[in-house]
Motif scaffolding. Structure first.
Motif, PDB file in Angstrom:
ATOM      1  N   UNK A   1     -19.872  86.121 -10.193  1.00  0.00           N
ATOM      2  CA  UNK A   1     -18.859  86.404 -11.218  1.00  0.00           C
ATOM      3  C   UNK A   1     -19.355  86.100 -12.625  1.00  0.00           C
ATOM      4  N   UNK A   2     -20.025  84.965 -12.787  1.00  0.00           N
ATOM      5  CA  UNK A   2     -20.553  84.587 -14.102  1.00  0.00           C
ATOM      6  C   UNK A   2     -21.660  85.562 -14.528  1.00  0.00           C
ATOM      7  N   UNK A   3     -22.492  85.974 -13.599  1.00  0.00           N
ATOM      8  CA  UNK A   3     -23.562  86.933 -13.912  1.00  0.00           C
ATOM      9  C   UNK A   3     -22.993  88.278 -14.355  1.00  0.00           C
ATOM     10  N   UNK A   4     -21.934  88.715 -13.694  1.00  0.00           N
ATOM     11  CA  UNK A   4     -21.279  89.963 -14.103  1.00  0.00           C
ATOM     12  C   UNK A   4     -20.726  89.800 -15.523  1.00  0.00           C
ATOM     13  N   UNK A   5     -20.155  88.634 -15.809  1.00  0.00           N
ATOM     14  CA  UNK A   5     -19.661  88.365 -17.167  1.00  0.00           C
ATOM     15  C   UNK A   5     -20.786  88.406 -18.194  1.00  0.00           C
ATOM     16  N   UNK A   6     -21.947  87.885 -17.860  1.00  0.00           N
ATOM     17  CA  UNK A   6     -23.101  87.916 -18.768  1.00  0.00           C
ATOM     18  C   UNK A   6     -23.560  89.355 -19.012  1.00  0.00           C
ATOM     19  N   UNK A   7     -23.560  90.157 -17.960  1.00  0.00           N
ATOM     20  CA  UNK A   7     -23.978  91.561 -18.093  1.00  0.00           C
ATOM     21  C   UNK A   7     -23.001  92.324 -18.981  1.00  0.00           C
ATOM     22  N   UNK A   8     -21.716  92.074 -18.796  1.00  0.00           N
ATOM     23  CA  UNK A   8     -20.703  92.737 -19.623  1.00  0.00           C
ATOM     24  C   UNK A   8     -20.886  92.349 -21.090  1.00  0.00           C
ATOM     25  N   UNK A   9     -21.144  91.080 -21.358  1.00  0.00           N
ATOM     26  CA  UNK A   9     -21.364  90.632 -22.737  1.00  0.00           C
ATOM     27  C   UNK A   9     -22.597  91.303 -23.321  1.00  0.00           C
TER      28      UNK A   9
ATOM     29  N   UNK B   1     -23.781  94.130 -22.586  1.00  0.00           N
ATOM     30  CA  UNK B   1     -23.501  95.547 -22.796  1.00  0.00           C
ATOM     31  C   UNK B   1     -22.701  95.780 -24.083  1.00  0.00           C
ATOM     32  N   UNK B   2     -22.062  94.727 -24.594  1.00  0.00           N
ATOM     33  CA  UNK B   2     -21.235  94.866 -25.804  1.00  0.00           C
ATOM     34  C   UNK B   2     -21.737  93.965 -26.935  1.00  0.00           C
ATOM     35  N   UNK B   3     -23.025  93.901 -27.126  1.00  0.00           N
ATOM     36  CA  UNK B   3     -23.595  93.034 -28.162  1.00  0.00           C
ATOM     37  C   UNK B   3     -23.323  93.524 -29.582  1.00  0.00           C
ATOM     38  N   UNK B   4     -22.939  94.773 -29.738  1.00  0.00           N
ATOM     39  CA  UNK B   4     -22.688  95.299 -31.080  1.00  0.00           C
ATOM     40  C   UNK B   4     -21.470  94.654 -31.738  1.00  0.00           C
ATOM     41  N   UNK B   5     -20.569  94.082 -30.940  1.00  0.00           N
ATOM     42  CA  UNK B   5     -19.370  93.416 -31.471  1.00  0.00           C
ATOM     43  C   UNK B   5     -19.420  91.926 -31.138  1.00  0.00           C
ATOM     44  N   UNK B   6     -20.453  91.221 -31.575  1.00  0.00           N
ATOM     45  CA  UNK B   6     -20.650  89.809 -31.209  1.00  0.00           C
ATOM     46  C   UNK B   6     -19.596  88.896 -31.820  1.00  0.00           C
ATOM     47  N   UNK B   7     -19.151  87.943 -30.999  1.00  0.00           N
ATOM     48  CA  UNK B   7     -18.293  86.847 -31.464  1.00  0.00           C
ATOM     49  C   UNK B   7     -18.620  85.617 -30.605  1.00  0.00           C
ATOM     50  N   UNK B   8     -18.263  84.439 -31.055  1.00  0.00           N
ATOM     51  CA  UNK B   8     -18.592  83.187 -30.363  1.00  0.00           C
ATOM     52  C   UNK B   8     -18.067  83.111 -28.931  1.00  0.00           C
ATOM     53  N   UNK B   9     -16.851  83.609 -28.632  1.00  0.00           N
ATOM     54  CA  UNK B   9     -16.380  83.553 -27.240  1.00  0.00           C
ATOM     55  C   UNK B   9     -17.269  84.339 -26.263  1.00  0.00           C
ATOM     56  N   UNK B  10     -18.108  85.214 -26.783  1.00  0.00           N
ATOM     57  CA  UNK B  10     -18.997  85.980 -25.903  1.00  0.00           C
ATOM     58  C   UNK B  10     -20.077  85.092 -25.275  1.00  0.00           C
ATOM     59  N   UNK B  11     -20.262  83.895 -25.818  1.00  0.00           N
ATOM     60  CA  UNK B  11     -21.255  82.971 -25.278  1.00  0.00           C
ATOM     61  C   UNK B  11     -20.755  82.211 -24.044  1.00  0.00           C
ATOM     62  N   UNK B  12     -19.457  82.283 -23.782  1.00  0.00           N
ATOM     63  CA  UNK B  12     -18.859  81.516 -22.678  1.00  0.00           C
ATOM     64  C   UNK B  12     -19.537  81.800 -21.332  1.00  0.00           C
ATOM     65  N   UNK B  13     -19.765  83.045 -20.915  1.00  0.00           N
ATOM     66  CA  UNK B  13     -20.414  83.259 -19.617  1.00  0.00           C
ATOM     67  C   UNK B  13     -21.816  82.648 -19.537  1.00  0.00           C
ATOM     68  N   UNK B  14     -22.556  82.669 -20.632  1.00  0.00           N
ATOM     69  CA  UNK B  14     -23.906  82.098 -20.637  1.00  0.00           C
ATOM     70  C   UNK B  14     -23.855  80.578 -20.534  1.00  0.00           C
ATOM     71  N   UNK B  15     -22.892  79.959 -21.220  1.00  0.00           N
ATOM     72  CA  UNK B  15     -22.708  78.510 -21.119  1.00  0.00           C
ATOM     73  C   UNK B  15     -22.294  78.142 -19.693  1.00  0.00           C
ATOM     74  N   UNK B  16     -21.415  78.938 -19.091  1.00  0.00           N
ATOM     75  CA  UNK B  16     -20.997  78.686 -17.712  1.00  0.00           C
ATOM     76  C   UNK B  16     -22.172  78.817 -16.747  1.00  0.00           C
ATOM     77  N   UNK B  17     -23.045  79.777 -16.983  1.00  0.00           N
ATOM     78  CA  UNK B  17     -24.224  79.960 -16.134  1.00  0.00           C
ATOM     79  C   UNK B  17     -25.155  78.753 -16.232  1.00  0.00           C
ATOM     80  N   UNK B  18     -25.423  78.306 -17.442  1.00  0.00           N
ATOM     81  CA  UNK B  18     -26.297  77.140 -17.643  1.00  0.00           C
ATOM     82  C   UNK B  18     -25.651  75.881 -17.057  1.00  0.00           C
ATOM     83  N   UNK B  19     -24.353  75.719 -17.267  1.00  0.00           N
ATOM     84  CA  UNK B  19     -23.640  74.567 -16.717  1.00  0.00           C
ATOM     85  C   UNK B  19     -23.678  74.576 -15.187  1.00  0.00           C
TER      86      UNK B  19
END
Length: 155
Positions: A100-108, A110-128
């Motif tokens: 689930x977290x990996x899918x969230x990272x892939x979705x983020x 795919x939408x890097x053109x509209x970056x915002x801080x909440x987009x980092x949440x899946x990556x933080x969850x993956x590292x955690x």
């Protein structure tokens, strides 16, 4: 520290296979479903040449290693092949969680053109998640490996 929570190693003991089995039996009690206190160091199942045990601890750790061992008689004593891994239920849960977290990272990504801080949440969850699994497993696995070598060596 390794990333994958799995370790396999051998202990060459000067003891006979029967003596090794006896030492493991002495410090292992029956596994009980809702037991919080035990008089034994380990709990699990032991048969003629194999065992599956876990360390009895006084705190919660879902990533506690399951220790599986096979005992073989050799000309110089016994060889114990031990593998430490996560419990199967924990493996299944963490697989679904990481998927689930990996899918969230892939979705983020795919939408890097509209970056915002909440987009980092899946990556933080993956590292955690990786840190939580690795830390919880290897903290105990390193202590238990030392204890098993100490227990099964000839004194």
């Amino acid at each position: 520290m390794k990333l994958i929570p799995y370790e396999k190693f051998q202990i060459n003991s000067g003891l006979s296979a029967a003596e090794v089995l006896q030492r493991i039996k002495q410090c292992t009690g029956e596994r009980k479903l809702f037991s919080f206190r035990s008089s034994h160091e380990f709990s699990g199942h032991i048969n003629e040449r194999e065992f599956a045990i876990t360390k009895n601890i006084s705190y919660r750790n879902s990533f506690l290693p399951v220790i599986e061992g096979k005992i073989e008689q050799t000309s110089t004593g016994a060889r114990v092949t031990i593998s430490m891994r996560l419990h199967l239920a924990v493996i299944c849960f963490m697989f679904i969680w990481f998927l689930g977290v990996s899918i969230g990272c892939i979705v983020v990504l795919a939408h890097l053109d509209k970056f915002s801080m909440p987009m980092l949440i899946p990556f933080v969850m993956l590292i955690f998640g990786v840190a939580l699994v690795s830390g919880g497993f290897w903290f105990e696995a390193s202590k238990q490996k030392i204890r098993l070598i100490e227990l099964l060596s000839k004194n």
